[in-house]
Design a protein around this motif. Structure first.
Motif, PDB file in Angstrom:
ATOM      1  N   THR A   1       0.823  -1.209   0.000  1.00  0.00           N
ATOM      2  CA  THR A   1       0.000   0.000   0.000  1.00  0.00           C
ATOM      3  C   THR A   1       0.859   1.262   0.000  1.00  0.00           C
TER       4      THR A   1
ATOM      5  N   THR B   1      -4.419   6.706   8.991  1.00  0.00           N
ATOM      6  CA  THR B   1      -5.632   7.050   8.238  1.00  0.00           C
ATOM      7  C   THR B   1      -6.448   8.153   8.874  1.00  0.00           C
TER       8      THR B   1
ATOM      9  N   PRO C   1      -4.118   5.448  -4.693  1.00  0.00           N
ATOM     10  CA  PRO C   1      -5.195   5.477  -3.701  1.00  0.00           C
ATOM     11  C   PRO C   1      -6.366   6.358  -4.101  1.00  0.00           C
TER      12      PRO C   1
ATOM     13  N   THR D   1      -6.278   0.199   4.365  1.00  0.00           N
ATOM     14  CA  THR D   1      -5.012   0.642   4.959  1.00  0.00           C
ATOM     15  C   THR D   1      -4.918   0.230   6.425  1.00  0.00           C
TER      16      THR D   1
END
Length: 362
Positions: free
Chosen positions: A107, A158, A240, A254
């Motif tokens: 990621t 996040t 993303p 995530t």
């Protein structure tokens, strides 16, 4: 609810691709329910990435086979059953952590806390056992600590919008401080024999640790290559914003990869405590760098969306074989560090070269 209709600007309605036959592809269409997420441009990019995995894995396997062959010729002790069993036990824990680290790297993130989380989980498990908690609950609590810290990492990235490097670097210090405080920097001894058998036992002559590591690697391979969640991970690492616009729950994905990384670090800590028969508060120091190195050597890209579970485990095997062979041949450990550093640079260099070639040919 009104029906949503996909409409793109006129100047971007047609994306020209040239399939092997030379014909041009038609206009891009939106994803339908049940299809892989992401606009077709990102889907094509992800498909190429997945098709690239075999080549990346084969490169690591070639290096591994060359190293094994060279050590077989150089040392009569390398292929002995006792040495291979020790090698398997040494590599297994690194492999488990590397596979967890890989999910974060896919990621385009990084988890610098896995070594400290491993130390805290292992020492805490030993403390629970010494306090009289049964083996299974102690293991679950130890792994749960890793899961909880992984969740905190994911939320910091996040929700608090901290860079992964900073968030996990902070957790590295927090977890290491917690284990040193809780143990007073003392080794926790006196764990039950049955607990030690988990990591030191064998099944048909195969070390339990190796079986567990292979099971974890196979599970992560299945998740990444055969599930929607795995495609989500590659999509988030690829772009993303495009993934979010296509309906991928970017935040949830995530957070999930950090949780999995923490869980596997916790599992590694429990297994290391079982192998050593004690909880060592300094255990896991530097493991985060070894896990990242294993992923990179195994073909993962630190820019995200490239890599596989098998490649990460292969990278751990390469590092383990080099260290084991160096010990057998009495090679200065500093030379081994240089060799591993060169491998990392070569792996990243090839990744950059392939990226430039793909961009030039795309």
């Amino acid at each position: 609810m009104p029906k949503l209709v996909w409409r793109e600007p006129v100047e971007t309605t047609t994306i020209v691709n040239r399939p092997p036959g030379g014909a041009q592809a038609g206009p891009e269409t939106p994803p339908r329910p049940g299809e892989a997420p992401g606009p077709q441009a990102e889907t094509r990019r992800r498909v190429l990435t997945l098709g690239d995995i075999a080549g990346r894995e084969s490169g690591g396997l070639v290096v591994l086979l060359v190293a094994v062959g060279a050590l077989t010729l150089a040392s009569d002790e390398f292929l002995t059953a006792n040495n291979l069993a020790n090698l398997a036990r040494q590599v297994a824990i690194f492999g488990i952590i590397a596979v967890g680290q890989l999910l974060v790297i896919l990621t385009a993130g990084i988890d610098l806390s896995v070594g400290s989380v491993l130390g805290l989980s292992g020492a805490s498990t030993a403390q629970f056992l010494v306090a009289g908690v049964p083996i299974v609950p102690s293991i679950l609590l130890g792994v749960g600590i890793g899961t909880g810290l992984g969740l905190v990492n994911g939320l910091l990235v996040t929700r608090a919008l901290l860079p992964p490097f900073i968030a996990t670097l902070g957790m590295l210090g927090i977890a290491r401080g917690m284990v040193l405080l809780s143990t007073d920097a003392q080794t926790i001894q006196g764990v039950p024999e049955a607990f030690q058998t988990i990591a030191n036992g064998t099944v048909l002559g195969i070390p339990n640790l190796l079986l567990i590591a292979v099971a974890v690697t196979a599970a992560m391979w299945f998740v990444l290559s055969r599930t929607v969640f795995g495609r989500y991970i590659y999509a988030v690492g690829s772009n993303p914003e495009s993934a979010r616009l296509a309906g991928v729950p970017v935040r949830l994905v995530t957070v999930s990869v950090y949780v999995i990384s923490g869980t596997l670090a916790g599992l590694g800590g429990v297994l290391l405590a079982s192998r050593l028969g004690a909880g060592i508060p300094t255990a896991g120091t530097g493991f985060e760098l070894s896990a990242i190195a294993a992923c990179v050597i195994g073909g993962a890209s630190l820019f995200g969306a490239k890599g596989s579970a098998v490649g990460a485990f292969t990278g751990a095997l390469i590092m383990g074989v080099l260290n084991n062979g160096g010990n057998l041949l009495a090679i200065n450990a500093f030379y081994l560090q240089i060799a591993i550093g060169v491998l990392i640079l070569v792996a990243v260099g090839f990744d950059q070269l392939n990226t430039r070639r793909s961009a030039a040919g795309g």
